[in-house]
Scaffold this active site. Sequence first.
Site, PDB file in Angstrom:
ATOM      1  N   HIS A 129      -6.004   1.996  -4.267  1.00  0.00           N
ATOM      2  CA  HIS A 129      -5.101   1.441  -3.247  1.00  0.00           C
ATOM      3  C   HIS A 129      -4.696   0.005  -3.590  1.00  0.00           C
ATOM      4  CE1 HIS A 129      -8.141  -0.943  -0.574  1.00  0.00           C
ATOM      5  NE2 HIS A 129      -8.615  -0.840  -1.793  1.00  0.00           N
TER       6      HIS A 129
ATOM      7  N   HIS B 138      -2.813   1.087   7.035  1.00  0.00           N
ATOM      8  CA  HIS B 138      -3.037   1.119   5.588  1.00  0.00           C
ATOM      9  C   HIS B 138      -3.028   2.558   5.079  1.00  0.00           C
ATOM     10  CE1 HIS B 138      -4.271  -0.561   1.785  1.00  0.00           C
ATOM     11  NE2 HIS B 138      -5.370   0.169   1.735  1.00  0.00           N
TER      12      HIS B 138
ATOM     13  N   CYS C 185       0.821  -1.222   0.000  1.00  0.00           N
ATOM     14  CA  CYS C 185       0.000   0.000   0.000  1.00  0.00           C
ATOM     15  C   CYS C 185       0.853   1.268   0.000  1.00  0.00           C
ATOM     16  CB  CYS C 185      -0.975  -0.013   1.170  1.00  0.00           C
ATOM     17  SG  CYS C 185      -0.223   0.032   2.827  1.00  0.00           S
TER      18      CYS C 185
END
Length: 315
Positions: A282, A270, A217
């Site tokens: 993402h 995240h 990520c």
Amino acid sequence: MVNQTFEQFSDEMWVIAVQVATVWTEPQSARDIDETGISNPTDIDEWINQLSYEDSLALCNEDRVQTQALYGEPVQITAVKEEWAHVVIPSQPSHKDERGYPGWIPFRQLKKVSKNEWLTEHMAAVKQDKAWLESDAGTKVMKLSYMTMLPVKSMDNVRTKVITPHGILVLPTEALHIFPSDNGIAKGNGDDIVKAVEPFQTLDYFWGGMSSFGYDCSGLAYTAYKANGYQIARDAGDQANAGVPVKYNQLQAGDLLFFAYEEGKGRLHHVGIYYGHGKMLHSPQTGKGIEIITLAGTKYEKELCAARRYWKESN
């Protein structure tokens, strides 16, 4: 920016000598199944494809991998243990070491080069998903990742000769973004940041991934900004602690969104890129691919804990 990085080195410096070097937590972190990822040459396609879901997940859950570095990327060696080198990566800022992201790389994946030869008037960045590095005769040498950067020796409309750890080799000019070494890549705006990584939709998540063979990520966020002339921290936690805070009702494309457990009150885990219109681009997690989702009604809507902007409106 390029010159500032190189100022940390003497007349010679060490650079990555494989298509992608994985940076391991400890020398013993690599497993037998990781051989094609720690060899020289590497075969990153083969390595990733042969890993089972459990094998890939263990890279994270067993704290095996820290990050990755691309072909030609400068590193500083801080220690050597048998066949491994402990390095820091100046181009990947981290709270773990003020000199750059730390970790272990097989020594055979590094090459010493002349700093003076490496410093050229222009640099070439791979702007396609992948590009084949070739010999002057046209023999394929190595498949390079998006945003691999190499010094330019000479160029025309078809072929660009670049300086590499393996000597002067050739890349197709159409696959490259050429920019002045002293100025770096021209800074893009938020829309440019989104567009930089939008083509990687469906690419499988890869823990520690910093290449177009697989991103995690924060690696995707880092690369989106790198492609637009910004150097941000490598990890999501560091990314969340800098930049300009943005209110959720003032989000614009290219802003980074951060998420934490316990509905935003726990540990940050995240980061995604705001896509606009309530959506996020993402790289979710092992076993899933890069995607664009609507935040409303998802766990991410509840876990949203911060938003940061690193980009500025281009002139």
